[in-house]
Scaffold this motif. Structure first.
Motif, PDB file in Angstrom:
ATOM      1  N   TRP A   1       0.835  -1.207   0.000  1.00  0.00           N
ATOM      2  CA  TRP A   1       0.000   0.000   0.000  1.00  0.00           C
ATOM      3  C   TRP A   1       0.870   1.257   0.000  1.00  0.00           C
ATOM      4  CZ3 TRP A   1      -0.509   4.222   3.213  1.00  0.00           C
ATOM      5  CH2 TRP A   1      -1.617   5.045   2.979  1.00  0.00           C
TER       6      TRP A   1
ATOM      7  N   ARG B   1       1.828   4.300 -15.339  1.00  0.00           N
ATOM      8  CA  ARG B   1       0.543   4.857 -14.936  1.00  0.00           C
ATOM      9  C   ARG B   1       0.241   6.164 -15.657  1.00  0.00           C
ATOM     10  NH1 ARG B   1      -1.164   8.203 -10.552  1.00  0.00           N
ATOM     11  NH2 ARG B   1      -3.241   7.628  -9.786  1.00  0.00           N
TER      12      ARG B   1
ATOM     13  N   THR C   1       2.368   1.780  -3.397  1.00  0.00           N
ATOM     14  CA  THR C   1       1.332   2.277  -4.308  1.00  0.00           C
ATOM     15  C   THR C   1       1.134   3.776  -4.134  1.00  0.00           C
ATOM     16  OG1 THR C   1       0.201   0.141  -4.255  1.00  0.00           O
ATOM     17  CG2 THR C   1      -1.067   2.037  -5.015  1.00  0.00           C
TER      18      THR C   1
ATOM     19  N   LYS D   1       1.731   6.819  -6.941  1.00  0.00           N
ATOM     20  CA  LYS D   1       0.710   7.815  -7.266  1.00  0.00           C
ATOM     21  C   LYS D   1       1.201   9.242  -7.026  1.00  0.00           C
ATOM     22  CE  LYS D   1      -3.319   4.870  -6.320  1.00  0.00           C
ATOM     23  NZ  LYS D   1      -4.512   4.663  -5.449  1.00  0.00           N
TER      24      LYS D   1
ATOM     25  N   TYR E   1       6.605   2.148 -12.397  1.00  0.00           N
ATOM     26  CA  TYR E   1       5.140   2.126 -12.348  1.00  0.00           C
ATOM     27  C   TYR E   1       4.544   3.516 -12.514  1.00  0.00           C
ATOM     28  CZ  TYR E   1       4.437  -2.803 -11.356  1.00  0.00           C
ATOM     29  OH  TYR E   1       4.361  -4.176 -11.475  1.00  0.00           O
TER      30      TYR E   1
END
Length: 379
Positions: free
Chosen positions: A81, A112, A84, A88, A108
């Protein structure tokens, strides 16, 4: 051209490779690079001035104990988590290209946000048909999904007729290479007390760098030193040989300087098992499964290993990146491998097994030998 360059910080080899790339990219005025490191606490990075105002993220890491991967601790101490959220929060859109050396946050974030991405790493070589040992399904999943990018450039000691490049090495002037008779020891995944117990009975000087050491000290014939890029490079340039785990960057540096190698792979880590088996097969290193006095003594009796001459891959890659022409990668591959010069005994081994591709891979189904007497004689 603005580049976001992500580096996996769990291993010093990734950072050493990034140093070479940072120096090469700094020579190109049209390129602006922002480095990001993940995988270890910020306080544990050292000698990082070449990276300028770099960023640090928690990312993923792995844990080991007594020379083995601690899978339970690795799982319990990694927070998906949190990673992640780091992905972001990272704004990759301001960059023209994201480069990842097995670093997941940048990879990532680029995926994304739709930013062009490229991996430059030794791990990327395992996407191709190169020798592998001990790889299971979990290893395949990790290699594929840990830090995925649109394009990839793998690095290896030999091309195996695949689209991989020679190692990126922070090259030092060959004129400053010497041999003082000491053996450089870098086994960061082994317990320091176990290392000392094996080295102290031998009547030769050892220089041991270890993360558990905070200041220079001596235990009989072993000089124990804290991690330092400059001090480590000085010791590497002057030593007779190197005892290390099965990483990629240190053996590459040692081979480029003509230092003989004795490698003990980290148990349970297929990349290290594959690396050690590859160098053993090429006649460029001796191997041991456990720290063993008799094996080390046998290795010490071998003559000095011959040097492998690798080109300045970092400089060539930096210039290639600045051109923004992915289609020219095969030309870069051809140009760099044409400059590699192996010792004669390696050329003989390659000519022996290369024609029979299946036999080459069958060699890696065998149990990793403790040490190869044949290789010892050739060295």
């Amino acid at each position: 051209m603005k580049i976001l360059y992500g580096v996996q910080g769990t291993g010093n080899g990734h950072i050493s490779r990034a140093r070479a790339m940072a120096k090469a990219l700094a020579e190109i005025p049209s390129v602006d690079v922002q480095f990001l490191f993940s995988g270890r606490p910020e306080s544990e990075y050292f000698d990082m001035a070449v990276f300028g105002d770099y960023m640090v993220r928690r990312g993923f890491t792995f844990y080991s104990y007594a020379g083995k991967i601690d899978r339970v601790k690795t799982v319990l101490n990694n927070n998906i988590w949190h990673v992640t959220q780091e992905v972001k929060a990272l704004d990759a859109c301001q960059y023209d290209l994201v480069i990842s050396d097995f670093e997941p946050i940048t990879a990532y974030a680029a995926k994304r946000q739709g930013v062009p991405s490229l991996s430059i790493s030794h791990q990327s070589a395992f996407k191709y048909d190169v020798p592998k040992q001990g790889q299971n399904m979990l290893d395949k999943v990790i290699m594929r999904y840990f830090a995925p990018t649109q394009h990839s450039i793998g690095l290896h000691w030999y091309h195996f007729n695949q689209s991989v490049l020679p190692p990126i090495i922070d090259l030092a002037p060959i004129a400053s290479v010497s041999s003082n008779g000491a053996i450089l020891v870098y086994l960061p995944f082994e317990r320091l007390e176990e290392i000392l117990g094996v080295l102290q009975p031998m009547n030769i000087p050892f220089i041991c760098f270890h993360p558990d050491c905070q200041q220079v000290t001596r235990a009989k014939n072993v000089s124990i030193r804290p991690l330092s890029k400059a001090a480590f490079q000085d010791a590497l340039m002057a030593c007779e040989g190197v005892i290390a785990n099965g990483g990629f960057e240190l053996p590459s540096e040692a081979l480029s300087l003509g230092k003989k190698l004795l490698l003990k792979p980290l148990a349970g880590q297929f990349e290290q098992l594959s690396n050690v088996a590859t160098l053993d097969m090429l006649g460029l290193a001796n191997t041991m499964e456990t720290l063993n006095v008799d094996v080390i003594k046998q290795w010490l009796s071998c003559s000095e290993c011959q040097r492998v001459s690798y080109p300045d891959v970092a400089k060539a890659l930096a210039q290639w990146l600045a051109k923004r022409d992915m289609s020219s990668l095969p030309l870069l591959h051809q140009e760099l491998w044409s400059q590699v010069v192996f010792p004669e005994h390696v050329n003989e081994l390659l000519s022996d097994f290369w024609p029979n591709h299946q036999r080459k891979h069958a060699m890696f189904n065998m149990r990793l030998p403790v040490i190869s007497n044949k290789k010892a004689k050739q060295h």
